[in-house]
Design a protein around this motif. Structure first.
Motif, PDB file in Angstrom:
ATOM      1  N   THR A 275      60.788  14.964  25.223  1.00 18.52           N
ATOM      2  CA  THR A 275      61.094  14.796  23.879  1.00 18.52           C
ATOM      3  C   THR A 275      59.939  14.146  23.041  1.00 18.52           C
ATOM      4  O   THR A 275      59.732  14.590  22.060  1.00 18.52           O
ATOM      5  CB  THR A 275      62.437  13.704  23.499  1.00 18.52           C
ATOM      6  OG1 THR A 275      63.494  14.047  24.441  1.00 18.52           O
ATOM      7  CG2 THR A 275      63.049  13.919  22.130  1.00 18.52           C
ATOM      8  N   SER A 334      72.435  15.211  31.578  1.00 19.45           N
ATOM      9  CA  SER A 334      71.065  15.778  31.728  1.00 19.45           C
ATOM     10  C   SER A 334      70.352  15.096  32.980  1.00 19.45           C
ATOM     11  O   SER A 334      69.500  15.748  33.447  1.00 19.45           O
ATOM     12  CB  SER A 334      70.019  15.838  30.460  1.00 19.45           C
ATOM     13  OG  SER A 334      70.023  14.495  30.263  1.00 19.45           O
ATOM     14  N   ALA A 343      64.233  21.719  29.119  1.00 17.82           N
ATOM     15  CA  ALA A 343      65.359  22.377  28.745  1.00 17.82           C
ATOM     16  C   ALA A 343      66.941  21.790  29.075  1.00 17.82           C
ATOM     17  O   ALA A 343      67.967  22.110  28.561  1.00 17.82           O
ATOM     18  CB  ALA A 343      65.516  23.778  29.457  1.00 17.82           C
ATOM     19  N   TYR A 345      67.937  18.844  28.184  1.00 18.74           N
ATOM     20  CA  TYR A 345      68.630  18.568  26.900  1.00 18.74           C
ATOM     21  C   TYR A 345      69.371  19.417  26.219  1.00 18.74           C
ATOM     22  O   TYR A 345      70.407  19.166  25.720  1.00 18.74           O
ATOM     23  CB  TYR A 345      67.648  17.912  26.066  1.00 18.74           C
ATOM     24  CG  TYR A 345      67.066  16.351  26.644  1.00 18.74           C
ATOM     25  CD1 TYR A 345      67.759  15.690  27.367  1.00 18.74           C
ATOM     26  CD2 TYR A 345      65.731  16.333  26.582  1.00 18.74           C
ATOM     27  CE1 TYR A 345      67.310  14.278  27.887  1.00 18.74           C
ATOM     28  CE2 TYR A 345      65.108  15.080  27.293  1.00 18.74           C
ATOM     29  CZ  TYR A 345      65.745  14.166  27.733  1.00 18.74           C
ATOM     30  OH  TYR A 345      65.456  13.013  28.271  1.00 18.74           O
ATOM     31  N   ASP A 346      68.975  20.713  26.090  1.00 19.80           N
ATOM     32  CA  ASP A 346      69.591  21.783  25.528  1.00 19.80           C
ATOM     33  C   ASP A 346      70.783  22.232  26.102  1.00 19.80           C
ATOM     34  O   ASP A 346      71.914  22.341  25.609  1.00 19.80           O
ATOM     35  CB  ASP A 346      68.600  23.066  25.338  1.00 19.80           C
ATOM     36  CG  ASP A 346      67.353  22.783  24.578  1.00 19.80           C
ATOM     37  OD1 ASP A 346      67.379  22.215  23.619  1.00 19.80           O
ATOM     38  OD2 ASP A 346      66.455  23.005  25.083  1.00 19.80           O
ATOM     39  N   ARG A 437      62.593  19.124  18.282  1.00 17.00           N
ATOM     40  CA  ARG A 437      63.903  19.622  18.189  1.00 17.00           C
ATOM     41  C   ARG A 437      64.302  19.496  16.693  1.00 17.00           C
ATOM     42  O   ARG A 437      65.173  20.128  16.299  1.00 17.00           O
ATOM     43  CB  ARG A 437      64.735  18.879  19.182  1.00 17.00           C
ATOM     44  CG  ARG A 437      65.085  19.473  20.281  1.00 17.00           C
ATOM     45  CD  ARG A 437      66.080  18.965  21.008  1.00 17.00           C
ATOM     46  NE  ARG A 437      65.943  19.547  22.392  1.00 17.00           N
ATOM     47  CZ  ARG A 437      65.135  19.089  23.527  1.00 17.00           C
ATOM     48  NH1 ARG A 437      64.302  18.164  23.182  1.00 17.00           N
ATOM     49  NH2 ARG A 437      65.130  19.643  24.533  1.00 17.00           N
TER      50      ARG A 437
END
Ligand SMILES: CCCCCCCCCCCCC/C=C/[C@@H](O)[C@H](COP(=O)(O)O)NC(=O)CCCCC
Ligand SMILES: Nc1ncnc2c1ncn2[C@@H]1O[C@H](COP(=O)(O)OP(=O)(O)O)[C@@H](O)[C@H]1O
Ligand SMILES: [Ca+2]
Length: 581
Positions: A275, A334, A343, A345-346, A437
């Protein structure tokens, strides 16, 4: 615009076969092309007009100011943004650099220009990125050339805020597992150019860096610590450094009531995580080269730190997000999918959005009084932020008073406010939490160093409404302008999940929870059916907390980063500016 001040040196030198008037003062290096012929310069005229409307003075940092009607190219670089200066030595028609590499100069520069030196400096690119640019000056007189090199070096050496020795920790497993490569290829060569020596530790296990800082590191030998990794790795570094500082200063780091001692060593973040919110929110980009340059020029940005306690027992520190409910659940889910890289986290974000769990509990908070700024105002924390300066000053006066009057922050002062309810998310953002993000972040008006955190309560609402709230993190719309959201700027807060509230509540909840857990087991494959667990967990800068009932206190400006806050965008990049066509 910085004024040059008293000149230390002024000469006519050549840059790429053209004559320039070059001058050096304590604050600026300026090179101005010698010409009077009015020639139309077609290069990027679109950017010239707004630049001139805003800055009539034709001197710009690092980059040329291009006047459309005549060639008057003038460059200036603040001395504080010069990375280094290098002599170019001539041999067999070529010049050899200090670092041993070869560069053909003689043919290009003309036969009279025998001596040369190269200045490496910071150049600003788009979206807050910095690059290392260079310019080579040549002249026919060796003594003049050497005088220039030694004068620039003297100016750089007199800058005491630049680090000379750094302790570097690399997490080889953060983000896309590129930490080691990023450091070796992009950062280490810049540190070498700038004459910075390093001691590098590639971590071998989780908490290696924290424990090394706590117990082993010879901190006196260093001017700063560099962390190569994500927010989790940064968290390790601050835990080691804050703990060590308290022990060295005789402060009990476990007590929630103690005023903590600020850490003197600055921390640099080379982003190599998933992040990278702490880097992004303090620099404006997650670019390793930009971060390395902020370290080299010796920037300093104070940062607030929250201490988190449970029943007077220390749990952790947080500088960015403390999130219960949605962000806690995303993180827990996650962690099992680390193999997916960033990815994860998505994937977990989508899953937890569909799961739509809410949690009951009581939030109490101490509003920040006497400060300027609110979480809903239009001001943004930027380089040299006046709100951080004003509120930071207020905090240091308050903490002096607090030491004399220990009850001023306590419940007895009657300033605490309490909210009970059902929440999809309880978030405390001590900085904007901007990240790729969400470039404006969880709380766009939050400040890096104002001694407060923004407490955002998202009450139970429909999935549709929650989606509206989430989507507004990525657009210009105000994510707080919704009936089920409230946001408060606070100095301290507590959370108690409903099942911990009282013995009778506890019995009721234990019964309810066991019922829910049976159902959630049965309904594991049907997350949307509403059989939710009674409690979530806290996401503390990307680490999961083991307790749900917490007491959080903000310690204003406890640590310092090698950063300067996000710089205002130049006029042609600021799309909200009417001059930016
Ligand atoms: C439908 C569109 C939804 C878009 C919502 C976007 C909101 C994103 C706000 C993200 C705030 C992130 C705050 C920072 C958290 C990090 O400390 C933490 C750990 O980072 P790292 O160590 O580098 O892995 N990251 C997270 O908790 C991830 C949150 C992602 C949420 C989708
Ligand atoms: N050598 C290592 N092996 C395993 N885990 C590590 C190592 N070094 C650090 N860690 C841990 O890895 C976790 C994630 O690190 P981070 O750099 O934040 O990456 P990401 O942003 O991908 O989460 C942190 O909790 C940190 O404590
Ligand atoms: Ca803050």
């Amino acid at each position: 615009m910085e004024r040059p001040g008293r000149l230390l040196l002024q000469s006519e030198l050549r840059v790429r076969n053209a004559a320039y008037d070059v001058s050096l003062s304590r604050s600026l290096l300026i090179w101005k092309r010698r010409t009077s012929s009015p020639v139309y310069h077609p290069f990027r005229p679109r950017f010239c007009v707004p630049l001139f409307r805003r800055r009539p003075d034709p001197v710009l940092h690092g980059s040329p100011v291009l006047n459309c009607w005549s060639v008057c190219v003038c460059h200036s670089v603040p001395v504080s943004e010069i990375i280094s200066v290098r002599e170019e030595e001539e041999e067999n028609g070529s010049r050899q650099r200090d670092d041993g590499s070869w560069k053909k100069i003689r043919e290009r520069e003309g036969k009279d220009c025998r001596q040369a030196f190269t200045v490496l400096y910071v150049e600003r690119c788009r979206q807050h990125r910095w690059r290392c640019a260079e310019v080579t000056f040549t002249c026919s007189d060796e003594a003049v050339c050497q005088h220039w090199v030694s004068s620039i070096r003297e100016q750089l050496a007199s800058n005491t805020s630049r680090p000379k020795h750094l302790l570097v920790y690399i997490n080889p497993y953060g983000g896309k597992r590129q930490g080691k490569r990023i450091y070796e290829q992009k950062v280490a060569p810049l540190f070498t150019q700038a004459g910075i020596s390093t001691s590098v530790i590639v971590t071998e296990y989780a908490n290696h860096a924290r424990d090394h800082l706590k117990m082993e590191a010879e901190l006196k030998k260093f001017d700063g610590v560099v962390c190569v990794g994500g927010d989790g790795m940064f968290s390790e570094i601050i835990h080691g450094l804050i703990w060590r500082t308290q022990i060295d200063c005789g402060v009990d780091p476990n007590s929630p009531e103690e005023a903590l001692s600020p850490c003197s060593l600055r921390i640099g973040i080379i982003p190599a995580g998933s992040t990278d919110c702490i880097c992004f929110a303090s620099v404006g980009t997650n670019d390793p080269v930009t971060s390395a340059l902020h370290i080299i020029v010796g920037d300093s940005q104070p940062l607030d730190v929250c201490s988190v306690h449970h029943n007077n027992m220390f749990l952790r520190y947080s500088v960015s997000l403390l999130g219960y409910g949605f962000y806690g659940d995303v993180l827990s889910d996650s962690e099992r999918k680390r193999w997916m890289g960033p990815a994860r986290y998505d994937f977990s974000g989508l899953k937890m959005f569909l799961t739509h769990h809410y949690y009951e509990g009581t939030v109490s908070y101490l509003p920040a009084k006497g400060i300027i700024g609110t979480p809903r105002d239009a001001t943004r924390c930027r380089s040299g932020c006046v709100i951080c300066q004003h509120n930071g000053q207020l905090n240091s006066e308050r903490s002096e008073k607090y030491e004399m009057d220990e009850a001023s922050d306590s419940e007895s002062s009657g300033e605490w406010r309490t909210i009970r309810g059902k929440f999809l998310a309880i978030n405390a953002a001590s900085m904007s939490c901007a990240c790729p993000r969400s470039p404006k972040g969880l709380s766009p008006a939050a400040h890096l160093a104002d001694g407060t955190t923004d407490l955002i309560l998202v009450r139970k609402c429909s999935r549709f409404n929650f989606l509206r709230h989430l989507l507004r993190h990525t657009s210009k719309d105000d994510q707080f302008d919704l009936t089920f959201i409230e946001v408060h700027r606070v100095r301290r807060f507590r959370f108690m999940p409903r099942h911990c509230q009282s013995d009778s509540d506890l019995e009721l909840d234990l019964h309810e929870n066991s019922k829910r857990q049976i159902f959630s087991q049965i309904c594991k494959d049907h997350p949307a059916c509403g059989c939710a667990p009674a409690y979530s967990s806290w996401n503390c800068d990307g680490e999961i907390l083991t307790h749900t009932g917490i007491d959080v206190r903000v310690h204003g400006q406890l640590i310092k980063l090698f950063a300067r806050g996000i710089e205002e965008l130049p006029v042609f990049e600021d799309l909200s500016n009417p001059c930016a066509i």
